[in-house]
Write a protein that holds these residues in place. Sequence first.
Motif, PDB file in Angstrom:
ATOM      1  N   GLY A 136      46.346  41.600  45.298  1.00  0.00           N
ATOM      2  CA  GLY A 136      44.880  41.687  45.326  1.00  0.00           C
ATOM      3  C   GLY A 136      44.282  41.481  46.708  1.00  0.00           C
ATOM      4  O   GLY A 136      44.967  41.130  47.678  1.00  0.00           O
ATOM      5  N   LEU A 181      54.546  41.170  36.816  1.00  0.00           N
ATOM      6  CA  LEU A 181      54.054  40.387  35.673  1.00  0.00           C
ATOM      7  C   LEU A 181      52.720  40.949  35.215  1.00  0.00           C
ATOM      8  O   LEU A 181      51.795  41.105  36.006  1.00  0.00           O
ATOM      9  CB  LEU A 181      53.888  38.915  36.068  1.00  0.00           C
ATOM     10  N   SER A 197      44.906  33.935  41.546  1.00  0.00           N
ATOM     11  CA  SER A 197      44.014  34.793  42.326  1.00  0.00           C
ATOM     12  C   SER A 197      43.786  36.096  41.559  1.00  0.00           C
ATOM     13  O   SER A 197      44.120  37.185  42.026  1.00  0.00           O
ATOM     14  CB  SER A 197      44.630  35.061  43.698  1.00  0.00           C
ATOM     15  N   PRO A 228      38.629  36.118  36.276  1.00  0.00           N
ATOM     16  CA  PRO A 228      38.472  34.925  35.433  1.00  0.00           C
ATOM     17  C   PRO A 228      38.861  35.153  33.973  1.00  0.00           C
ATOM     18  O   PRO A 228      39.197  34.204  33.268  1.00  0.00           O
ATOM     19  CB  PRO A 228      36.978  34.607  35.546  1.00  0.00           C
ATOM     20  N   PRO A 272      34.921  32.818  39.446  1.00  0.00           N
ATOM     21  CA  PRO A 272      33.912  31.922  38.866  1.00  0.00           C
ATOM     22  C   PRO A 272      34.487  31.083  37.734  1.00  0.00           C
ATOM     23  O   PRO A 272      35.333  31.551  36.989  1.00  0.00           O
ATOM     24  CB  PRO A 272      32.873  32.903  38.319  1.00  0.00           C
TER      25      PRO A 272
HETATM   26  P1  NAD Z   1      41.522  42.072  43.060  1.00  0.00           P
HETATM   27  O1  NAD Z   1      40.962  42.912  41.972  1.00  0.00           O
HETATM   28  O2  NAD Z   1      41.626  42.628  44.419  1.00  0.00           O
HETATM   29  O3  NAD Z   1      42.969  41.583  42.654  1.00  0.00           O
HETATM   30  C1  NAD Z   1      43.281  41.185  41.368  1.00  0.00           C
HETATM   31  C2  NAD Z   1      44.755  40.930  41.214  1.00  0.00           C
HETATM   32  O4  NAD Z   1      44.969  40.698  39.822  1.00  0.00           O
HETATM   33  C3  NAD Z   1      45.677  42.068  41.622  1.00  0.00           C
HETATM   34  O5  NAD Z   1      46.803  41.547  42.280  1.00  0.00           O
HETATM   35  C4  NAD Z   1      46.113  42.675  40.275  1.00  0.00           C
HETATM   36  O6  NAD Z   1      47.415  43.221  40.295  1.00  0.00           O
HETATM   37  C5  NAD Z   1      46.086  41.466  39.398  1.00  0.00           C
HETATM   38  N1  NAD Z   1      45.905  41.842  37.991  1.00  0.00           N
HETATM   39  C6  NAD Z   1      44.902  42.541  37.431  1.00  0.00           C
HETATM   40  N2  NAD Z   1      45.154  42.720  36.110  1.00  0.00           N
HETATM   41  C7  NAD Z   1      46.330  42.117  35.850  1.00  0.00           C
HETATM   42  C8  NAD Z   1      47.121  41.971  34.691  1.00  0.00           C
HETATM   43  N3  NAD Z   1      46.767  42.491  33.511  1.00  0.00           N
HETATM   44  N4  NAD Z   1      48.280  41.307  34.797  1.00  0.00           N
HETATM   45  C9  NAD Z   1      48.682  40.774  35.975  1.00  0.00           C
HETATM   46  N5  NAD Z   1      47.967  40.876  37.114  1.00  0.00           N
HETATM   47  C10 NAD Z   1      46.811  41.556  37.047  1.00  0.00           C
HETATM   48  O7  NAD Z   1      40.668  40.714  43.030  1.00  0.00           O
HETATM   49  P2  NAD Z   1      40.474  39.664  44.226  1.00  0.00           P
HETATM   50  O8  NAD Z   1      39.317  40.074  45.054  1.00  0.00           O
HETATM   51  O9  NAD Z   1      41.773  39.438  44.886  1.00  0.00           O
HETATM   52  O10 NAD Z   1      39.983  38.353  43.455  1.00  0.00           O
HETATM   53  C11 NAD Z   1      40.868  37.514  42.740  1.00  0.00           C
HETATM   54  C12 NAD Z   1      40.118  36.313  42.224  1.00  0.00           C
HETATM   55  O11 NAD Z   1      39.544  35.605  43.303  1.00  0.00           O
HETATM   56  C13 NAD Z   1      38.952  36.621  41.282  1.00  0.00           C
HETATM   57  O12 NAD Z   1      38.847  35.578  40.340  1.00  0.00           O
HETATM   58  C14 NAD Z   1      37.756  36.587  42.197  1.00  0.00           C
HETATM   59  O13 NAD Z   1      36.578  36.269  41.499  1.00  0.00           O
HETATM   60  C15 NAD Z   1      38.148  35.467  43.114  1.00  0.00           C
HETATM   61  N6  NAD Z   1      37.500  35.504  44.405  1.00  0.00           N
HETATM   62  C16 NAD Z   1      37.684  36.543  45.262  1.00  0.00           C
HETATM   63  C17 NAD Z   1      37.082  36.516  46.502  1.00  0.00           C
HETATM   64  C18 NAD Z   1      37.298  37.624  47.510  1.00  0.00           C
HETATM   65  O14 NAD Z   1      36.805  37.460  48.612  1.00  0.00           O
HETATM   66  N7  NAD Z   1      37.986  38.679  47.188  1.00  0.00           N
HETATM   67  C19 NAD Z   1      36.287  35.447  46.879  1.00  0.00           C
HETATM   68  C20 NAD Z   1      36.127  34.401  45.995  1.00  0.00           C
HETATM   69  C21 NAD Z   1      36.745  34.436  44.767  1.00  0.00           C
END
Ligand code: NAD
Length: 488
Positions: free
Chosen positions: A13, A86, A119, A122, A151
């Motif tokens: 991600g 996974l 990561s 939610p 969140p």
């Molecule tokens: P993203 O969408 O880029 O990445 C999500 C990850 O989840 C990916 O690695 C994906 O493979 C994995 N995923 C999705 N569905 C899945 C499933 N069914 N099984 C297994 N893995 C799965 O999201 P992100 O921006 O990396 O954010 C991740 C978390 O961090 C979220 O909760 C987001 O709210 C929080 N967050 C992100 C940021 C940011 O700057 N990007 C900042 C604060 C909080």
Amino acid sequence: MEATTFVLFGATGDLAKRKIYPALYNLFIDQKLPASFSVIGLGRRELSNEVFQKNVEQSLRSFSRRAVDDPGSVKAFLEAFRYSVLDVGHKEDYQKLLQLVEQREAELNIPQNRLFYLSVGPEFFDIIATSIKESGLGSTKGWKRLIIEKPFGHDLQSARELNQKLSISFAEHEIFRIDHYLGKPMVQKLEVLQQANPVLQALWTNHYIANVQITAIETVGVEERAGYYDHVGAIRDMFQNHMLQLLMMLSIHLPKGSTSEEVRLKKKRIMEALEPLQKEDVAMNVVRGQYTAGTIQGKAVVGYKDEPGIGQDSMNDTFIAARLEIDDVFWREVPFYIRTGKRTQEKSTRIVIEFKEPLKQHSSTYEEKTNPNLLIFEINPNEGITLQLNTKDPQHEGEFKPILIDFHTSRKDVPEAYENLIYDALRGDPTFFAHWDEVELSWKWVQPILNAFEENLVPLHPYSAGSFGPDEADQLLARDGYHWCTNS
Ligand code: NAD
């Protein structure tokens, strides 16, 4: 520091790429990782270990604060990384993961200390925590910890439900809820500054402080996050978590050498002392706004409703300002003003303390001629502290001019929030993570605002992109005889 296996859900991600890998690398360079350290990245895509390591390396090259120029160090760092497929709903994937974790623990001859970092979205927090328990991954002979991203819930009820579910698999002391504002170096310094400086300690009360202003504004708009942001708004995205955490960190009084339990207890007390708002009072104390088209730094930008993915009927808040009061002996009658919003004139996270001006009340010499003393904590994008004092203006007899005593650090020397937070989680120090009590009390305080918005009891004020938010946010302070202190 104890040897650890770092299990990262969401390893492909955006957050992992931009923040988590660079933070781990910088800790590695600073020798702040355990001597034996293993990372297992998880994602839905099939990836070999080699490709995964290449991707991690790429992220370091794009986002690391420290130079990525020593091939030996980079190689040693990447050797710790393994990858496993996974899907959160597939039970057999957790069994594969358990095998890999145990295999690495055996290879490295390290104890079963496991840090699970979620990561991911939610909606997956609950199922992952449950599956960690059910698969046996959580039955370690060492310690286990869960780092969870925001969140944390959508409102009071959903936050309570989520916490209840997590607590089946992890005890409160094992849950590290990230609020990355708590990882920012200047926020972490607030307590030390107070404790190490009797002059500040003495001033930290309603005898001397007139008001406190907490601002977190940014020039960017909704960007690619329309689907998420339009259901969340500034109130949930920023106010309920980051802004209230800043308020807690600024207003607690701690004796030197306080433990993390004491910090958390004091923060909880602040939240309990925060004057609650009734739904009917929200309109008087909270301003909500939404940006319209405008110009930022010479560039024309569209209004919120014209952003891709946002409808013309959206009532979402892209700006919030609020007036709060803490009813305790230190802060009674000191208004706290908070504002946060998108598409404003400048990017700035700062806390301004405005001191009272008793001289003005007692002497005509000072009447209207002096500026208030201000203490400004710059948190982002620059980090620094400024004290504004009055002095005589040698050029204009009898006049005063403000002087600034300024201290700023170079960004390069300052660790990123994620470095501080991951380091603390590895050591098991929960001081700068959000305890459930704080999260629950924050949602409780915010809930009447959510209800008032829902029932449209609070007007949604338009503001031009490139401004400092709606005029009503200025009136919130003007009513008390103050104004926002800005950079510009
Ligand atoms: P993203 O969408 O880029 O990445 C999500 C990850 O989840 C990916 O690695 C994906 O493979 C994995 N995923 C999705 N569905 C899945 C499933 N069914 N099984 C297994 N893995 C799965 O999201 P992100 O921006 O990396 O954010 C991740 C978390 O961090 C979220 O909760 C987001 O709210 C929080 N967050 C992100 C940021 C940011 O700057 N990007 C900042 C604060 C909080």
